[in-house]
Design an enzyme around this catalytic site. Structure first.
Site, PDB file in Angstrom:
ATOM      1  N   LYS A  98      -0.961   1.505  -5.391  1.00 53.19           N
ATOM      2  CA  LYS A  98      -2.265   1.963  -5.912  1.00 53.19           C
ATOM      3  C   LYS A  98      -2.493   3.489  -4.968  1.00 53.19           C
ATOM      4  O   LYS A  98      -2.210   3.781  -3.953  1.00 53.19           O
ATOM      5  CB  LYS A  98      -3.366   1.135  -4.878  1.00 53.19           C
ATOM      6  CG  LYS A  98      -4.555   1.467  -5.244  1.00 53.19           C
ATOM      7  CD  LYS A  98      -5.848   0.624  -4.385  1.00 53.19           C
ATOM      8  CE  LYS A  98      -7.134   0.926  -5.063  1.00 53.19           C
ATOM      9  NZ  LYS A  98      -7.543   2.324  -5.092  1.00 53.19           N
TER      10      LYS A  98
ATOM     11  N   ASP B 292      -3.956   7.083  -4.496  1.00 55.37           N
ATOM     12  CA  ASP B 292      -5.385   7.589  -3.983  1.00 55.37           C
ATOM     13  C   ASP B 292      -5.751   8.771  -4.608  1.00 55.37           C
ATOM     14  O   ASP B 292      -5.450   9.944  -3.843  1.00 55.37           O
ATOM     15  CB  ASP B 292      -5.184   7.487  -2.356  1.00 55.37           C
ATOM     16  CG  ASP B 292      -6.563   7.806  -1.482  1.00 55.37           C
ATOM     17  OD1 ASP B 292      -7.537   7.484  -2.162  1.00 55.37           O
ATOM     18  OD2 ASP B 292      -6.424   8.099  -0.503  1.00 55.37           O
TER      19      ASP B 292
ATOM     20  N   GLU C 107      -2.430   3.236   0.392  1.00 50.52           N
ATOM     21  CA  GLU C 107      -3.936   2.732   0.060  1.00 50.52           C
ATOM     22  C   GLU C 107      -3.722   1.084  -0.118  1.00 50.52           C
ATOM     23  O   GLU C 107      -4.368   0.322   0.365  1.00 50.52           O
ATOM     24  CB  GLU C 107      -4.580   3.271  -1.009  1.00 50.52           C
ATOM     25  CG  GLU C 107      -5.981   2.708  -0.880  1.00 50.52           C
ATOM     26  CD  GLU C 107      -6.933   3.628  -1.842  1.00 50.52           C
ATOM     27  OE1 GLU C 107      -8.063   3.475  -1.740  1.00 50.52           O
ATOM     28  OE2 GLU C 107      -6.153   4.340  -2.764  1.00 50.52           O
TER      29      GLU C 107
END
Length: 359
Positions: free
Chosen positions: A64, A66, A205
């Site tokens: 994921k 950021d 993240e």
């Protein structure tokens, strides 16, 4: 997770790999083939928040990133970099625009994330925001990169109704191996719990799980799921509790989320500010055109509160939810803006996800 050095051939029925390149003028002797019109903008596919990664052969997993969600549009008129809400920020990301020019393609739409990397190679939203001059800055991000994770359109063909695995196969072949600016978001197909644990250990993240057989559907429909190491989401500031002894002159911010199209109170946050951030935030709140004497959300508390027009959006880290629907152990991270794709947390989507986890 190592990427092969030789790009995969594009999918084709021919024995010769297809290569994406600018189109040559059409030979009048050849039949006129139908091409799909290129969309001017595509509403993005969004990930639903879930507590743990799903398992099964249909799922693939990625980091994921950021940063800011973005779409790169390439056609004969030029290059456009659009934010999730459709703002054209091409001029603010000159390094990304220059990197796109190295792609050997006539027309395409790439879905991905504009990021800045720290010294350890991790994407860091704060670095990106700082490079742009802060939450409301107008500077150009000279060190931004683009991590591409989906391909929606390629040389006259709309790929949104093609399964994800094929779209990503085409995308990987499109991006030059080792390019420092336009990068391919690698996927991981091993044990998702181990991948998630490794992501958290390295300070990332979280991860994204995607249905490899899914078509590209706009909205938050469950084809993509996000699993965060520490939960953080965007909430709108609806007021503050004044305090003469605190940084910025306020003890806490009162927050709201969306539910059934309305704003609802979800608690407050009083930690995570340093003196500089608190002072800057207080100045922003004082510039809001008008204050409210009555709360903009249903509120039955007894605090002394200065209510405000729900304009400012804050990114809040938290450890979960209380039984009465309030944020637990919340901490302020940063200020966000709608123009940088901050989407206020939607309780309806969250409760739908929790329901699907129990079923």
């Amino acid at each position: 997770m190592a990427r092969p050095t030789t790009p995969k051939p594009l999918l084709t029925d021919s024995a010769t790999p297809a290569r994406s390149r600018p189109r040559k003028p059409r030979d009048p002797a050849q039949p006129r083939l139908l091409l799909d019109p290129m969309p001017s903008r595509v509403e993005p596919c969004l990930a639903l928040l879930t507590a743990k990664p799903p398992k099964g052969p249909k799922w693939s997993y990625e980091i994921k990133w950021d940063g800011w969600r973005g779409a790169i549009h390439i056609d004969q008129s030029g290059i456009g970099i659009l934010t999730r809400n459709g703002h054209d920020w091409t001029r603010r990301f000159p390094t990304v625009e220059e990197g796109v020019r190295r792609l050997n393609v006539g027309s395409a739409i790439l879905d991905g994330e504009v990021v800045c990397f720290d010294d350890q190679g991790r994407s860091d939203f704060n670095l990106l925001q700082k490079s742009l001059g802060g939450p409301r800055g107008k500077r150009v991000a000279g060190e931004a990169a683009f991590v591409a994770f989906d391909l929606l359109y390629l040389d006259g063909h709309d790929l949104r109704n093609t399964e994800l695995s094929t779209r990503r196969h085409l995308l990987e072949a499109l991006i030059p191996a080792g390019d420092p600016i336009i990068r391919f978001s690698e996927d991981f197909n091993g044990d998702p719990d181990e991948f998630f644990e490794a992501a958290c250990t390295h300070g990332l993240e979280g991860i994204i799980a995607k249905d490899r057989n899914s078509t590209y559907r706009s909205g938050r429909l469950g084809d993509w799921l996000k699993i965060k190491c520490v939960a953080s989401d965007a909430f709108v500031i609806v007021g503050y509790e004044p305090s003469a002894g605190a940084f910025g002159g306020f003890g806490s911010l009162l927050l709201a989320a969306r539910k059934a199209g309305q704003l609802v109170y979800v608690g407050s946050v009083g930690t995570g500010f340093n003196e500089r951030e608190a002072s800057a935030l207080r100045k922003m709140m004082e510039k809001i055109p008008w204050k409210r004497k009555s709360p903009p959300v249903p509120y039955s508390g007894k605090r002394q509160v200065v209510w405000q027009q729900p304009t400012l959006i804050a990114e809040i880290a938290y450890r979960g939810w209380t039984g009465d629907g309030k944020l637990r152990q919340s901490s302020y991270k940063r200020l966000r803006e709608q123009q940088d794709d901050a989407i206020i947390f939607d309780l309806d989507s969250f409760e739908l996800t929790k329901l699907s986890e129990r079923s």
